[in-house]
Design a protein around this motif. Structure first.
Motif, PDB file in Angstrom:
ATOM      1  N   ALA A   1       0.840  -1.203   0.000  1.00 22.35           N
ATOM      2  CA  ALA A   1       0.000   0.000   0.000  1.00 22.35           C
ATOM      3  C   ALA A   1       0.875   1.253   0.000  1.00 22.35           C
ATOM      4  O   ALA A   1       0.572   2.236  -0.681  1.00 22.35           O
ATOM      5  CB  ALA A   1      -0.926  -0.016   1.219  1.00 22.35           C
ATOM      6  N   ILE A   2       1.974   1.224   0.735  1.00 21.46           N
ATOM      7  CA  ILE A   2       2.889   2.368   0.755  1.00 21.46           C
ATOM      8  C   ILE A   2       3.541   2.550  -0.624  1.00 21.46           C
ATOM      9  O   ILE A   2       3.684   3.664  -1.120  1.00 21.46           O
ATOM     10  CB  ILE A   2       3.958   2.193   1.859  1.00 21.46           C
ATOM     11  CG1 ILE A   2       3.281   2.259   3.230  1.00 21.46           C
ATOM     12  CG2 ILE A   2       5.046   3.262   1.743  1.00 21.46           C
ATOM     13  CD1 ILE A   2       4.172   1.913   4.381  1.00 21.46           C
ATOM     14  N   ALA A   3       3.908   1.429  -1.249  1.00 15.74           N
ATOM     15  CA  ALA A   3       4.511   1.508  -2.589  1.00 15.74           C
ATOM     16  C   ALA A   3       3.536   2.153  -3.574  1.00 15.74           C
ATOM     17  O   ALA A   3       3.926   2.936  -4.436  1.00 15.74           O
ATOM     18  CB  ALA A   3       4.918   0.114  -3.058  1.00 15.74           C
ATOM     19  N   ASP A   4       2.264   1.824  -3.435  1.00 16.76           N
ATOM     20  CA  ASP A   4       1.246   2.403  -4.308  1.00 16.76           C
ATOM     21  C   ASP A   4       1.190   3.924  -4.116  1.00 16.76           C
ATOM     22  O   ASP A   4       1.102   4.679  -5.096  1.00 16.76           O
ATOM     23  CB  ASP A   4      -0.111   1.754  -3.999  1.00 16.76           C
ATOM     24  CG  ASP A   4      -1.134   2.076  -5.068  1.00 16.76           C
ATOM     25  OD1 ASP A   4      -1.740   3.169  -4.984  1.00 16.76           O
ATOM     26  OD2 ASP A   4      -1.313   1.270  -5.988  1.00 16.76           O
ATOM     27  N   ILE A   5       1.296   4.367  -2.867  1.00 19.40           N
ATOM     28  CA  ILE A   5       1.307   5.806  -2.588  1.00 19.40           C
ATOM     29  C   ILE A   5       2.548   6.458  -3.206  1.00 19.40           C
ATOM     30  O   ILE A   5       2.470   7.526  -3.815  1.00 19.40           O
ATOM     31  CB  ILE A   5       1.265   6.062  -1.061  1.00 19.40           C
ATOM     32  CG1 ILE A   5      -0.091   5.632  -0.491  1.00 19.40           C
ATOM     33  CG2 ILE A   5       1.554   7.535  -0.747  1.00 19.40           C
ATOM     34  CD1 ILE A   5      -0.145   5.598   1.021  1.00 19.40           C
ATOM     35  N   LEU A   6       3.700   5.800  -3.070  1.00 15.64           N
ATOM     36  CA  LEU A   6       4.937   6.356  -3.641  1.00 15.64           C
ATOM     37  C   LEU A   6       4.816   6.494  -5.152  1.00 15.64           C
ATOM     38  O   LEU A   6       5.286   7.473  -5.735  1.00 15.64           O
ATOM     39  CB  LEU A   6       6.134   5.457  -3.299  1.00 15.64           C
ATOM     40  CG  LEU A   6       6.588   5.478  -1.840  1.00 15.64           C
ATOM     41  CD1 LEU A   6       7.661   4.422  -1.600  1.00 15.64           C
ATOM     42  CD2 LEU A   6       7.107   6.862  -1.464  1.00 15.64           C
ATOM     43  N   LEU A   7       4.165   5.534  -5.805  1.00 18.77           N
ATOM     44  CA  LEU A   7       3.959   5.602  -7.250  1.00 18.77           C
ATOM     45  C   LEU A   7       3.077   6.793  -7.606  1.00 18.77           C
ATOM     46  O   LEU A   7       3.317   7.475  -8.601  1.00 18.77           O
ATOM     47  CB  LEU A   7       3.306   4.317  -7.763  1.00 18.77           C
ATOM     48  CG  LEU A   7       4.222   3.198  -8.229  1.00 18.77           C
ATOM     49  CD1 LEU A   7       3.383   2.034  -8.738  1.00 18.77           C
ATOM     50  CD2 LEU A   7       5.190   3.681  -9.303  1.00 18.77           C
ATOM     51  N   SER A   8       2.055   7.046  -6.788  1.00 18.04           N
ATOM     52  CA  SER A   8       1.180   8.202  -7.036  1.00 18.04           C
ATOM     53  C   SER A   8       1.975   9.492  -6.954  1.00 18.04           C
ATOM     54  O   SER A   8       1.776  10.412  -7.736  1.00 18.04           O
ATOM     55  CB  SER A   8       0.062   8.269  -5.987  1.00 18.04           C
ATOM     56  OG  SER A   8      -0.638   7.069  -5.954  1.00 18.04           O
ATOM     57  N   GLU A   9       2.898   9.563  -5.972  1.00 18.73           N
ATOM     58  CA  GLU A   9       3.689  10.779  -5.795  1.00 18.73           C
ATOM     59  C   GLU A   9       4.650  11.015  -6.955  1.00 18.73           C
ATOM     60  O   GLU A   9       4.892  12.143  -7.354  1.00 18.73           O
ATOM     61  CB  GLU A   9       4.489  10.703  -4.483  1.00 18.73           C
ATOM     62  CG  GLU A   9       3.612  10.817  -3.251  1.00 18.73           C
ATOM     63  CD  GLU A   9       4.398  10.591  -1.963  1.00 18.73           C
ATOM     64  OE1 GLU A   9       3.787  10.673  -0.898  1.00 18.73           O
ATOM     65  OE2 GLU A   9       5.618  10.321  -2.040  1.00 18.73           O
ATOM     66  N   SER A  10       5.220   9.909  -7.503  1.00 15.20           N
ATOM     67  CA  SER A  10       6.253  10.077  -8.527  1.00 15.20           C
ATOM     68  C   SER A  10       5.673  10.142  -9.937  1.00 15.20           C
ATOM     69  O   SER A  10       6.083  10.969 -10.746  1.00 15.20           O
ATOM     70  CB  SER A  10       7.284   8.956  -8.432  1.00 15.20           C
ATOM     71  OG  SER A  10       6.675   7.706  -8.686  1.00 15.20           O
TER      72      SER A  10
END
Ligand code: CTP
Ligand code: MG
Length: 235
Positions: free
Chosen positions: A224-233
């Protein structure tokens, strides 16, 4: 120099708890191992990749990786431990490889820029370079008991958490793994990263700045955190 990657994907992902190996778990519709391979290829500094895969999943891993990058890719069955898997991967790289990166499919978002920093570090003449980040928690060594007692508090400013990819002069990594395999035959303790095997040879391992994106996916919460990081980048 020619750069080869051992991309480890042979673990079962017991702590993640999916019904397929962790490297094949999807993030935004794409297997974790494919994310990792595409960033390695995007670095522009990698010449060949060997991927360790769980028994019974070699075809799945091959399909996932070749869909994500157009580098020469070989798939090899993993071993009983991560260390054994990496050793099998190293043995499969061509002898022309002079710099080896070892990377975990479990760190799917490690950036192409990080890959380039590590390869550049080894090309500058050092034997080993690994990404590291400061530790935010206070870390204690535990003593006996269940639950255990705190035996000692480590000095946080002297600690770093390390990530992959880890980069090595090929001859050094090959020698470190040979020595590590010999020790593994009569010792119980496993070394949890490749740099540890180089340290055991008494050779310096240089730390370069790691990154939040290189987080390791261990549990569904990390995904779930990785998904958030993808949204940010990627927006
Ligand atoms: N790995 C491997 N061969 C093994 C064990 C692990 O190639 N015998 C790889 C995993 O696929 C992963 C990396 O090593 O990319 C780091 O391991 P870890 O995060 O512990 O993954 P798993 O071992 O799959 O997870 P778990 O320990 O929860 O079972
Ligand atoms: Mg594991």
């Amino acid at each position: 120099p020619r750069v080869g990657v051992v991309l480890t994907a042979a673990g079962s992902g017991q702590r993640f708890g999916a019904d397929l190996p962790k490297a094949l778990v999807l993030l935004r519709g794409r297997p974790l191992v494919a994310h990792a391979a595409s960033r390695l290829a995007a670095s522009g500094v990698v010449d060949e990749i060997v991927v360790t895969a769980p028994a019974g999943f070699l075809e799945h891993v091959h399909a996932a990786v070749t869909s994500a990058c157009d580098l020469p890719v070989r798939i090899v069955a993993g071993g009983v431990s991560r260390q054994a898997s990496v050793a099998a991967g190293i043995a499969t790289l061509t002898s022309a490889v002079e710099v080896i990166l070892v990377h975990d499919a479990a760190r799917p978002l490690a950036s192409a820029a990080l890959v380039r920093r590590l390869v550049a570090a080894v090309q500058s003449g050092i034997d080993a370079a690994i990404p590291s980040v400061p530790v935010v928690d206070t870390v204690k060594e535990i003593g006996p008991g269940d639950p255990p007692v705190a035996a000692r508090t480590l000095e946080r400013s002297q600690l770093r958490a390390v990530q992959t990819p880890q980069a090595f002069r090929a001859a050094v990594l090959r020698r470190a793994h040979e020595a590590g395999a010999a020790r593994a035959r009569d010792e119980v303790t496993a070394v949890s990263d490749d740099a540890g095997l180089v340290e055991a040879l008494g050779l310096p391992v240089h730390l370069v700045d790691g990154e939040a994106a290189a987080l390791k996916i261990t549990t569904p919460h990390d995904l779930a955190i990785a998904d958030i990081l993808l949204s940010e980048s990627d927006g």
